[in-house]
Design a protein around this motif. Structure first.
Motif, short mmCIF file in Angstrom:
data_model
loop_
_atom_site.label_atom_id
_atom_site.label_comp_id
_atom_site.label_asym_id
_atom_site.label_seq_id
_atom_site.Cartn_x
_atom_site.Cartn_y
_atom_site.Cartn_z
N ALA A 121 0.88 -1.13 -0.02
CA ALA A 121 -0.04 0.02 0.08
C ALA A 121 1.05 1.21 0.06
O ALA A 121 0.73 2.25 -0.68
N GLU A 122 1.87 1.26 0.59
CA GLU A 122 2.81 2.34 0.97
C GLU A 122 3.65 2.59 -0.35
O GLU A 122 3.78 3.61 -0.92
N ALA A 123 4.04 1.70 -1.01
CA ALA A 123 4.76 1.69 -2.37
C ALA A 123 3.83 2.12 -3.49
O ALA A 123 4.38 3.31 -4.11
N VAL A 124 2.56 1.74 -3.45
CA VAL A 124 1.75 2.76 -4.42
C VAL A 124 1.61 4.03 -3.96
O VAL A 124 1.45 4.89 -5.16
N PHE A 125 1.53 4.24 -2.76
CA PHE A 125 1.31 5.71 -2.38
C PHE A 125 2.48 6.51 -2.60
O PHE A 125 2.49 7.70 -3.35
N LEU A 126 3.78 6.08 -2.66
CA LEU A 126 4.91 6.77 -2.83
C LEU A 126 4.94 6.96 -4.39
O LEU A 126 5.71 7.93 -4.98
N GLU A 127 4.43 6.03 -5.30
CA GLU A 127 4.56 5.86 -6.77
C GLU A 127 3.53 7.26 -7.02
O GLU A 127 3.75 7.79 -7.95
N MET A 128 2.50 7.22 -6.36
CA MET A 128 1.45 8.52 -6.57
C MET A 128 2.11 9.73 -6.34
O MET A 128 2.05 10.59 -7.20
N PHE A 129 3.11 9.94 -5.38
CA PHE A 129 3.85 11.04 -5.02
C PHE A 129 4.96 11.35 -5.87
O PHE A 129 5.08 12.36 -6.48
N GLU A 130 5.35 10.28 -6.36
CA GLU A 130 6.54 10.58 -7.43
C GLU A 130 5.61 10.94 -8.78
O GLU A 130 6.19 11.76 -9.66
N ASP A 131 4.83 10.39 -8.92
CA ASP A 131 3.97 10.68 -10.10
C ASP A 131 3.57 12.11 -10.17
O ASP A 131 3.61 13.05 -11.12
N TYR A 132 3.22 12.63 -9.10
CA TYR A 132 2.84 13.91 -8.93
C TYR A 132 3.99 14.71 -9.12
O TYR A 132 4.00 15.88 -9.71
N LYS A 133 5.02 14.58 -8.46
CA LYS A 133 6.27 15.40 -8.65
C LYS A 133 6.84 15.41 -9.96
O LYS A 133 7.49 16.34 -10.37
N ALA A 134 6.50 14.38 -10.83
CA ALA A 134 6.96 14.30 -12.02
C ALA A 134 6.04 15.14 -12.93
O ALA A 134 6.45 15.27 -14.27
N GLY A 135 4.93 15.73 -12.57
CA GLY A 135 4.06 16.76 -13.23
C GLY A 135 2.88 16.21 -13.65
O GLY A 135 2.06 17.12 -14.19
N ASN A 136 2.16 15.21 -12.80
CA ASN A 136 0.82 14.63 -13.06
C ASN A 136 0.20 15.39 -11.96
O ASN A 136 0.10 14.88 -10.80
N GLU A 137 -0.23 16.55 -12.07
CA GLU A 137 -1.15 17.33 -11.03
C GLU A 137 -2.20 16.60 -10.61
O GLU A 137 -2.58 16.84 -9.49
N SER A 138 -2.96 15.80 -11.36
CA SER A 138 -4.10 15.24 -10.86
C SER A 138 -3.70 13.95 -9.93
O SER A 138 -4.64 13.30 -9.22
N ALA A 139 -2.62 13.66 -9.88
CA ALA A 139 -2.10 12.67 -8.87
C ALA A 139 -1.62 13.21 -7.55
O ALA A 139 -1.21 12.53 -6.68
N LYS A 140 -2.00 14.50 -7.33
CA LYS A 140 -1.68 15.17 -6.09
C LYS A 140 -2.15 14.51 -5.06
O LYS A 140 -3.33 14.59 -4.77
N PRO A 141 -1.43 14.09 -3.94
CA PRO A 141 -1.95 13.39 -2.64
C PRO A 141 -2.76 14.38 -1.87
O PRO A 141 -2.36 15.76 -1.75
N ASP A 142 -3.93 13.78 -1.26
CA ASP A 142 -4.63 14.55 -0.46
C ASP A 142 -4.75 13.83 0.67
O ASP A 142 -4.54 12.74 0.98
N THR A 143 -5.85 14.57 1.68
CA THR A 143 -5.70 13.66 2.85
C THR A 143 -6.60 12.35 2.62
O THR A 143 -6.40 11.51 3.31
N SER A 144 -7.43 12.36 1.48
CA SER A 144 -7.89 11.14 1.18
C SER A 144 -6.88 10.08 0.76
O SER A 144 -7.06 8.97 1.44
N SER A 145 -5.88 10.50 0.34
CA SER A 145 -4.62 9.64 0.27
C SER A 145 -4.14 9.27 1.42
O SER A 145 -3.38 8.02 1.38
N PHE A 146 -3.96 9.94 2.56
CA PHE A 146 -3.43 9.17 3.67
C PHE A 146 -4.53 8.78 4.83
O PHE A 146 -4.29 7.99 5.48
N ASN A 147 -5.84 9.22 4.67
CA ASN A 147 -6.93 8.85 5.81
C ASN A 147 -7.85 7.66 5.41
O ASN A 147 -8.29 6.94 6.26
N GLY A 148 -8.50 7.77 4.12
CA GLY A 148 -9.70 7.05 4.00
C GLY A 148 -9.82 5.87 3.31
O GLY A 148 -8.91 5.13 3.26
#
Length: 160
Positions: A54-81
């Motif tokens: 689960a955490e590996a996919v979360f980190l992948e999302m964060f890296e995708d966002y950092k690489a320019g995918n604005e729609s992959a920006k983690p939100d509290t939903s990404s951490f909480n729900g």
């Protein structure tokens, strides 16, 4: 489809694998997954007790966002729900991640919960993220300590 795979009650590991494969297929088809897509896959892995996945996919999302995918920006939903909460994009992937650790029965779960909460505060301050912990986040943090079999974990849960 990702939400269906995340919420299945049968063959959870197989469903999580299929959800992650679909996420990778989206990327190979040049479809940029958004945070909801990532949240679904993180949620699918969290339901298996595979917190590391689960955490590996979360980190992948964060890296995708950092690489320019604005729609992959983690939100509290990404951490909480869960994916049912995540669609509201208010306060939920951190909770999925915290739940994954709480139910993982891994020895390091309480420490990982503390690190995730610290990261939420850091992201909220350093970058333009709306990921402040909320009541659900802290409840799950307490649950991480409460489910831990470590000596003193129940006292730590009560202190929170």
């Amino acid at each position: 489809m990702l939400a269906c795979l995340a919420n299945t009650k049968e063959n959870r590991i197989g469903s999580a694998l299929r959800a992650e494969k679909l996420l990778q297929d989206m990327k190979s088809w040049k479809i940029q997954p958004n945070s909801y897509c990532y949240n679904c896959v993180v949620d699918a892995w969290s339901r298996t007790g595979e917190a590391h996945r689960a955490e590996a996919v979360f980190l992948e999302m964060f890296e995708d966002y950092k690489a320019g995918n604005e729609s992959a920006k983690p939100d509290t939903s990404s951490f909480n729900g869960t994916t049912s909460v995540a669609r509201h994009f208010d306060n939920s992937l951190c909770l999925v991640l915290l739940k994954a650790w709480a139910f993982s029965k891994e020895a390091e779960a309480p420490e990982r919960a503390e690190q995730i909460l610290q990261k939420m505060y850091e992201l909220n301050e350093a970058e333009d993220f709306n990921v402040l912990p909320n009541v659900r986040t802290y409840t799950t943090r307490v649950m991480c300590h409460g489910l831990s079999k470590r000596p003193g974990s129940s006292q730590r849960a009560e202190a929170i």
